[in-house]
Structure formats: C-alpha cells, structure tokens
Design a protein around this motif. Sequence first.
Motif, PDB file in Angstrom:
ATOM      1  N   LYS A 207      41.271  59.500  50.927  1.00 26.78           N
ATOM      2  CA  LYS A 207      41.858  58.582  49.956  1.00 26.78           C
ATOM      3  C   LYS A 207      40.783  57.694  49.332  1.00 26.78           C
ATOM      4  O   LYS A 207      39.741  57.459  49.921  1.00 26.78           O
ATOM      5  N   ILE A 208      41.106  57.192  48.152  1.00 28.28           N
ATOM      6  CA  ILE A 208      40.279  56.172  47.513  1.00 28.28           C
ATOM      7  C   ILE A 208      41.163  54.943  47.386  1.00 28.28           C
ATOM      8  O   ILE A 208      42.248  55.000  46.797  1.00 28.28           O
ATOM      9  N   TYR A 209      40.715  53.848  47.989  1.00 24.86           N
ATOM     10  CA  TYR A 209      41.460  52.597  47.949  1.00 24.86           C
ATOM     11  C   TYR A 209      40.772  51.625  47.005  1.00 24.86           C
ATOM     12  O   TYR A 209      39.545  51.506  47.014  1.00 24.86           O
ATOM     13  N   LEU A 210      41.567  50.926  46.225  1.00 22.38           N
ATOM     14  CA  LEU A 210      41.070  49.860  45.362  1.00 22.38           C
ATOM     15  C   LEU A 210      41.589  48.545  45.922  1.00 22.38           C
ATOM     16  O   LEU A 210      42.804  48.378  46.069  1.00 22.38           O
ATOM     17  N   VAL A 211      40.673  47.644  46.265  1.00 19.59           N
ATOM     18  CA  VAL A 211      41.059  46.333  46.779  1.00 19.59           C
ATOM     19  C   VAL A 211      40.507  45.252  45.870  1.00 19.59           C
ATOM     20  O   VAL A 211      39.545  45.472  45.129  1.00 19.59           O
ATOM     21  N   GLY A 212      41.118  44.083  45.951  1.00 16.18           N
ATOM     22  CA  GLY A 212      40.674  42.947  45.161  1.00 16.18           C
ATOM     23  C   GLY A 212      41.839  42.002  44.913  1.00 16.18           C
ATOM     24  O   GLY A 212      42.987  42.321  45.215  1.00 16.18           O
ATOM     25  N   PHE A 213      41.507  40.851  44.359  1.00 16.00           N
ATOM     26  CA  PHE A 213      42.502  39.819  44.106  1.00 16.00           C
ATOM     27  C   PHE A 213      43.523  40.308  43.075  1.00 16.00           C
ATOM     28  O   PHE A 213      43.222  41.169  42.243  1.00 16.00           O
ATOM     29  N   MET A 214      44.720  39.739  43.132  1.00 20.81           N
ATOM     30  CA  MET A 214      45.737  40.100  42.137  1.00 20.81           C
ATOM     31  C   MET A 214      45.154  39.900  40.739  1.00 20.81           C
ATOM     32  O   MET A 214      44.433  38.940  40.489  1.00 20.81           O
ATOM     33  N   GLY A 215      45.442  40.856  39.862  1.00 18.91           N
ATOM     34  CA  GLY A 215      44.982  40.743  38.483  1.00 18.91           C
ATOM     35  C   GLY A 215      43.550  41.193  38.242  1.00 18.91           C
ATOM     36  O   GLY A 215      43.052  41.061  37.130  1.00 18.91           O
ATOM     37  N   CYS A 216      42.892  41.772  39.252  1.00 14.97           N
ATOM     38  CA  CYS A 216      41.495  42.196  39.052  1.00 14.97           C
ATOM     39  C   CYS A 216      41.405  43.548  38.357  1.00 14.97           C
ATOM     40  O   CYS A 216      40.316  43.960  37.962  1.00 14.97           O
ATOM     41  N   GLY A 217      42.531  44.251  38.220  1.00 14.54           N
ATOM     42  CA  GLY A 217      42.529  45.523  37.507  1.00 14.54           C
ATOM     43  C   GLY A 217      42.750  46.750  38.369  1.00 14.54           C
ATOM     44  O   GLY A 217      42.542  47.873  37.912  1.00 14.54           O
TER      45      GLY A 217
END
Length: 170
Positions: A3-13
């Motif tokens: 899998k490829i996970y994208l993490v980050g603060f809400m609204g980061c894209g």
Amino acid sequence: MNKIYLVGFMGCGKSAVGRQLSYALRLPFYDMDKEIVKQQGMSIPEIFEKYGEEHFRNLETEFLKNFRDEACIISTGGGAAMRQENREIMRRTGLVFFLDAPFEDIYKRIKNDANRPIAQRSTKKELERLYYYRRKFYKRAAHIRVFTRNRNIRQIVNYIVFQVNRLKGE
C-alpha cells in the motif's frame, strides 16, 4: 510494496493527491474518511457528535488493521498518524508519504469546511497549535516527506511516482 499511505494534517491535499496518484500508478484509491463514513452510515461530524473523537480514532485503527489486502493508495484521516499502533501498521504494510504543507495554505482550505469538526470548533490559533503538535507524528509515520509549498498537485504526484519507482528499482 503493498500500500501507499498519504499522511498529513487535514487540508494538506491527501485526497486530491491520492486521486491523481491512483491514475499515475494505476492503483485503486481509497479515502479512509470516506470509507469509514460508508461503513458507519453517518458523516464524520455525526460520528464525533454521537460517539466522540476517541471512537472515531478506534474506527481508523480498525480500518488500518482490516482493510483489503491489495496494492492501493490510501489517504488517511488527519489524526490517523497520532496513534503509534497506526504508524506501525502503515509502515509495516506499505510506504508512507507525509504531505508537508505550510499552515497558512492548509488554513485557507479548511477554515470554512463543515465536514471537518475539529476545524469548525477551533480558532485559527488552536488549529495552528494542533498542526505543530501533530507534525512530529507525521514525521515518525513517514518513510518520505513531501514538501508541497509552491508545488501543484501534478508536481507532487510526479515526485511521489518517482520515489515509488526508485524504491521498486525502476
């Protein structure tokens, strides 16, 4: 790599990048928040109101533990990387990218979004504090940090594709 996970603060894209990345890598894309909404039959604000944030965080962990065993792209909820267990699951089952966006860019995107209960009940200063508090967890979760300042979605996607192919040896 599964899998490829994208993490980050809400609204980061994460969702916007994930959708485009799905086309570029020819992998299915799943938005964790949307999948949880589908499973629960209620919106995120409704889940927060009826059961509280802790229950929602438990749903995120269950999602990571039990979601399909297939190569795919998953945009995580903004708080998913807060739990050590979630970070461990993501790092063990895939490649984790932290979309590192400046707070001012994020704030412009989220300040009027009714689907973000935390953004709606917080002041700008409180959101900024939360943003800086959560950054360390995104960094711990990530294999690769992606700076988004002055980059459009296409440039971000191209960079992630380059990194994925590099790690696969292509």
